[in-house]
Design an enzyme around this catalytic site. Sequence first.
Site, PDB file in Angstrom:
ATOM      1  CG  HIS A 100      -6.981   7.494  -1.002  1.00  0.00           C
ATOM      2  ND1 HIS A 100      -7.074   8.234  -2.203  1.00  0.00           N
ATOM      3  CD2 HIS A 100      -8.252   7.611  -0.525  1.00  0.00           C
ATOM      4  CE1 HIS A 100      -8.134   8.794  -2.285  1.00  0.00           C
ATOM      5  NE2 HIS A 100      -9.019   8.282  -1.576  1.00  0.00           N
ATOM      6  CG  ASP A 103      -3.922   7.067  -3.286  1.00  0.00           C
ATOM      7  OD1 ASP A 103      -4.772   6.242  -3.970  1.00  0.00           O
ATOM      8  OD2 ASP A 103      -4.112   7.913  -2.934  1.00  0.00           O
TER       9      ASP A 103
END
Length: 437
Positions: A100, A103
């Site tokens: 993501h 992340d």
Amino acid sequence: MIFKDIPEIKYEGKDSTNPLAFKFYDKDRYVLGKKMSEHLPFAMAWWHNLGASGSDMFGRDTIDKSFSASEKGTMEHALAKVDAGFEFMQKLGIKYFCFHDVDLVPESDDINETNKRLDDISDYILVKMKETGIKCLWGTANMFSNPRFMNGAGSTNDVNVYCFAAAQIKKALDITVKLGGKGYVFWGGREGYETLLNTDVKFEQENIAKLMKMAVKYGRKIGFKGDFYIEPKPKEPMKHQYDYDAATSISFLRQYGLDKDFKLNIEANHATLAGHTFEHELRIASINNMLGSIDANEGDPNLGWDVDRFPADVYSATYAMLEVINNGGLTGGFNFDAKNRRPSNTYSDMFEAFILGMDTFALGLLNAEKIIKDGRINKFIKEKYSSFESSLGQKIRNEETSLEELASKASELKGMGTPSSGKQEYLEEIINQILFS
Ligand code: XUL
Ligand code: CO
């Protein structure tokens, strides 16, 4: 080096007692004409493996994933995660990763700053990718953690929030393309609702579709050639999630003309939350030519929420691999969207979890090969429907008959008993015999 005490993980065979060795995943072994590593393109989920640190709703972190950075949530930490991640994947022979946007870098209050950080980190990730040959399986935008998405992203009531969702997708697509990602995922964590008292379902679904259409248009414009994926999940965090399961998601994609650009990313734990088996979801996606990728994990039959355990259930992996083989493989891969249990809090546990997952799918693959070669299951299914090979059966299949003609056949027969036995217990015995002999 972060994982100093962990060696490169090698295949040692089924009798090995070494916790840091594969017992079944033998990457170069040929199975049904392809290497195991080609059947099983495994991926590391950035969020779980480099992020999740054992905390739950009741307690703080149990494992330190600062990876020697002086402070978590900094760019220094983001860079340390890259180093740790690549060392981890190299030691296991994992060829792909999934991410993501958030992340990769700490999110700033200003999206322009977040985007700049994403540019910087992806420059560094590219260097590591070139050094190691590791690739990006898919990217996605996290449109569920930030409080602005509390009423949804594509399904939000607030046009400014919709702009932020669009901006995050645009940037996540930029980074996915920059890293050569094979896919781009939409998991609609907040795309759903709690009560109809405050929700216009039709409006929300139309807006999600419009956002996806813009994503396809932009992605193709910047040269993204891969698949977009919807990752179905019935609930959690929302009570009702719009992408409930494979069938619901496929119908949504067809309704809005998105089915040419999208496939599905099927997650095992999401399947069981929807009241389905993993293999059911894979089959529904596959027969609709929409099985693209897999989030490989496992639920807990005693718990009604998403636990993201590493796959250990060999029966489930076997049935899943039968579906994947019948699908002709995946255009995506097997992403371990899975995390260690909270008390499994050492670096060694991180490796042992992946060894478990990779060995479970290797066993699944080997078992699927045996079931296919044995042939009794496929033969049984073919014979079960063999009455349709008759001329009347063929007329039905070719849509050359009518209710009148079929009714007159029934009238001729006057009555009948039951059709042939389903023989489930006999078939389950065959599976056990194949698995354990
Ligand atoms: C949540 C989940 C996500 C998606 C990507 O249940 O599976 O991590 O895989 O957003
Ligand atoms: Co997932």
